[in-house]
Motif scaffolding. Structure first.
Motif, short mmCIF file in Angstrom:
data_model
loop_
_atom_site.label_atom_id
_atom_site.label_comp_id
_atom_site.label_asym_id
_atom_site.label_seq_id
_atom_site.Cartn_x
_atom_site.Cartn_y
_atom_site.Cartn_z
N TRP A 114 42.60 -30.00 -10.74
CA TRP A 114 43.26 -31.30 -10.76
C TRP A 114 44.28 -31.39 -9.66
O TRP A 114 44.78 -30.38 -9.15
CB TRP A 114 43.85 -31.60 -12.12
N SER A 115 44.58 -32.64 -9.27
CA SER A 115 45.51 -32.87 -8.18
C SER A 115 46.32 -34.13 -8.40
O SER A 115 45.77 -35.21 -8.58
CB SER A 115 44.74 -32.98 -6.86
N GLU A 144 53.68 -34.13 -12.07
CA GLU A 144 53.26 -33.28 -13.19
C GLU A 144 53.45 -33.92 -14.55
O GLU A 144 53.06 -33.36 -15.57
CB GLU A 144 53.99 -31.95 -13.13
N ALA A 169 48.28 -36.05 -15.09
CA ALA A 169 48.64 -34.90 -15.93
C ALA A 169 48.34 -35.19 -17.40
O ALA A 169 47.86 -34.32 -18.14
CB ALA A 169 50.10 -34.54 -15.74
N LYS A 226 44.62 -34.89 -17.90
CA LYS A 226 44.26 -33.46 -17.90
C LYS A 226 44.61 -32.83 -19.25
O LYS A 226 43.80 -32.11 -19.83
CB LYS A 226 44.99 -32.75 -16.76
N GLU A 232 43.17 -23.68 -15.56
CA GLU A 232 43.63 -24.83 -14.78
C GLU A 232 43.90 -24.41 -13.34
O GLU A 232 44.47 -23.36 -13.10
CB GLU A 232 44.97 -25.35 -15.32
N HIS A 241 45.83 -26.33 -10.46
CA HIS A 241 46.59 -27.48 -9.98
C HIS A 241 46.70 -27.33 -8.47
O HIS A 241 47.53 -26.57 -7.96
CB HIS A 241 47.97 -27.52 -10.65
N LYS A 295 49.77 -26.89 -6.25
CA LYS A 295 50.55 -25.65 -6.29
C LYS A 295 49.89 -24.52 -5.49
O LYS A 295 50.41 -23.42 -5.44
CB LYS A 295 50.76 -25.21 -7.73
#
Length: 188
Positions: free
Chosen positions: A7-8, A12, A17, A20, A36, A38, A41
């Motif tokens: 996910w992007s 957050e 989010a 997700k 997960e 992300h 990050k």
């Protein structure tokens, strides 16, 4: 059974989010292992189009850039299912997702084919008008088709439908695990 959620979104605590987390709740209810990723990050650079447009991605199925791409790619190869969730920017995925998918597509279509036949879920989250969500999903699916992957579902989540889509995403997570286990298949 293991599912990787890629996910992007830089936010957050936003819509992406929340989507997700809802899908993840369904995976947990189904009792499946998950991981997960992300992308915001991780360090993933954009493709350099080396070697006159095709470099080691085509000849060896690997990228020359030394960042987190290879470790994420390995996670996807080992997964039974993959979920791509992106915020929508200008009718497309986020820049982090785009950079990752572009490099993934080069390694997969040019040489490897490790992800071919993987069954995926695509989720696009548009916090504005929602007009770009469908185009974003289309773009995601086109990239997957180049790699021989298949979308089980394409789910738009927008400000308007948030209240009923977030609970639906939880159920979608549960059903996804069932479909992966029973080998449900769809051909393009």
């Amino acid at each position: 059974m293991k599912v990787v959620i890629v996910w992007s979104s830089p936010n957050e605590n936003g819509l992406t989010a929340s989507a997700k987390e809802s899908f993840l709740s369904g995976l947990k209810k189904a009792g499946t292992e998950y991981e997960e990723v992300h992308l915001n990050k991780f360090k993933t650079e954009h493709c350099l189009a080396c070697g006159n447009g095709w470099g080691t991605c085509r000849s060896e199925g690997r990228c020359i850039i030394k960042d987190d791409f290879e470790s994420i790619y390995r996670k996807l190869m080992e997964a039974d299912g993959i979920v791509f969730i992106s915020a929508v920017y200008w009718h497309d995925v986020t820049e982090h997702m785009k950079a990752f998918i572009d490099r993934l597509r080069r390694c997969e279509t040019g040489h490897n084919g490790f992800l071919a036949q993987k069954r995926c879920i695509l989720i696009a989250c548009a916090g504005g008008t929602g007009l770009g969500a469908i185009e974003c999903l289309y773009n995601m699916e086109e990239a997957l088709k180049h790699m021989g992957m298949r979308a089980y579902d394409r789910i738009p989540v927008i400000r308007y439908n948030r209240d009923y889509m977030l609970p639906a995403l939880e159920q979608a997570g549960e059903v996804y695990v069932e479909r992966l286990k029973d080998g449900f298949d769809m051909r393009y």
